[in-house]
Design an enzyme around this catalytic site. Structure first.
Site, short mmCIF file in Angstrom:
data_model
loop_
_atom_site.label_atom_id
_atom_site.label_comp_id
_atom_site.label_asym_id
_atom_site.label_seq_id
_atom_site.Cartn_x
_atom_site.Cartn_y
_atom_site.Cartn_z
N CYS A 132 0.83 -1.20 0.00
CA CYS A 132 0.00 0.00 0.00
C CYS A 132 0.87 1.25 0.00
O CYS A 132 1.45 1.62 1.03
CB CYS A 132 -0.93 0.00 1.22
N CYS A 135 -0.39 4.09 2.24
CA CYS A 135 -0.21 3.81 3.66
C CYS A 135 1.24 4.03 4.10
O CYS A 135 1.50 4.59 5.18
CB CYS A 135 -0.58 2.36 3.98
N ASP A 136 2.19 3.59 3.28
CA ASP A 136 3.58 3.49 3.73
C ASP A 136 4.57 4.35 2.96
O ASP A 136 5.75 4.39 3.32
CB ASP A 136 4.03 2.03 3.65
#
Length: 316
Positions: A132, A135-136
């Site tokens: 992701c 997300c990261d």
């Protein structure tokens, strides 16, 4: 018989449980093999509202579960092998043949990222390997990153990651990409994107306790090559966890459950779907939680509109 059963304990399922429990509905939540969903595999979560210093994924899920339990939600560990949505009450079958009946059902079984299934991948999830970018990506500021994949998702993630990374290398096992032309052109025009096409990922290499790069096979020469990187993003698609429904509910060609626009209502009255099992676009914890709230409210309205029936009279 249960008034409402929730399948899944990710952000969507747990949010639905919190709302329904607070409404004195006493929901029964069925936990699968990985309680907590994909966030259990996430170390640091920095984009969930309310946590200014971030929070560990497992801790966030544990907090949500405890909140649901506090209001009266009940949890049962078990793997759903079959559901019968063709007549009411709905019947849910767990491993070892245990059956549960319910007036209404919330499906929040999520989706799983497709993985490469190569050495070093699973053990380094959250430690340099991710599925992701949104997300990261922030954790890889000024780092070199590899994105594995050749479709629209890979091009989109690569372009997004250039906001943070010093360089993004797209690795694909074929010489041609599956992505649409517009997405390919966007990636090719980005000066931070470089290419390693016709390379098959073989294994993820670590340096100490961190990811150091990716070992690949050059299909043209047959030789092994090493691509150095600080992070590796796998972007080869997702699979919704909906196979157990066996075609009883309307889905798109990929298996994502279809819901009526602006609701979580499925093609079957009394069955709601929320979270990543019906969302192929956003796939974020906060959006999943939002649809979990919607599903709980939709179930409440559905049950309030039903005639009071003694379902036990129809049971065998």
């Amino acid at each position: 018989m249960e008034r409402v059963v929730i399948l899944g304990t990710g952000p969507a399922g747990l949010t639905a449980a919190i709302y329904l429990a607070r409404a004195s509905m006493k929901p029964l939540v069925i936990e699968g093999a990985e309680p907590g969903g994909q966030l259990i595999l996430t170390t640091e979560v920095e984009n969930y509202p309310g946590y200014s210093d971030g929070i560990l994924g497992p801790e966030l899920m544990d907090n949500m579960r405890k909140q649901a339990e506090r209001f009266g939600a009940r949890f049962k560990r078990g793997w759903v092998t079959e559901v019968n949505l063709k007549k009411k009450p709905f019947k849910i079958t767990l491993q070892k043949g245990e059956e549960i009946t319910a007036e209404s059902l919330i499906i929040s079984t999520g989706a799983a990222a497709k993985m490469l299934d190569i050495p070093g991948e699973t053990e380094n999830l959250g430690k340099g390997v991710s599925t992701c970018a949104t997300c990261d990506g922030f954790f890889f500021r000024d780092k070199k990153i590899i994105v594995v994949g050749g479709g629209d998702s890979a091009m989109e993630e690569a372009s997004f990651l250039t906001r943070f990374a010093s360089e993004v290398v797209i690795v694909h096992r074929r010489n041609e990409l599956r992505a649409s032309k517009i997405m390919q052109d966007r990636a090719r025009q980005n000066p931070k994107v470089s290419w390693a096409l016709d390379r098959v990922p073989l294994r993820i290499v670590t340096k100490g306790d961190k990811v150091g790069g990716l070992k690949v096979r050059n299909n043209e020469t047959g030789n092994e090559e090493f691509i150095e990187a600080d992070g590796i993003f796998v972007a080869i698609g997702h699979l919704p966890n909906s196979a157990f429904l066996k075609g009883q509910i309307e889905t798109d060609p990929l298996g994502y459950i279809q819901v009526s626009p602006g609701t979580t209502e499925t093609s079957i009255p009394g069955v709601m779907a929320c979270g990543d099992v019906q969302d192929s676009k956003y796939r974020q914890a906060v959006t999943a939680a939002g649809t979990g709230c919607m599903a709980a409210l939709d179930v409440e309205r559905f049950l309030e509109g039903q005639e009071i029936v003694d379902w036990s009279q129809s049971l065998p």
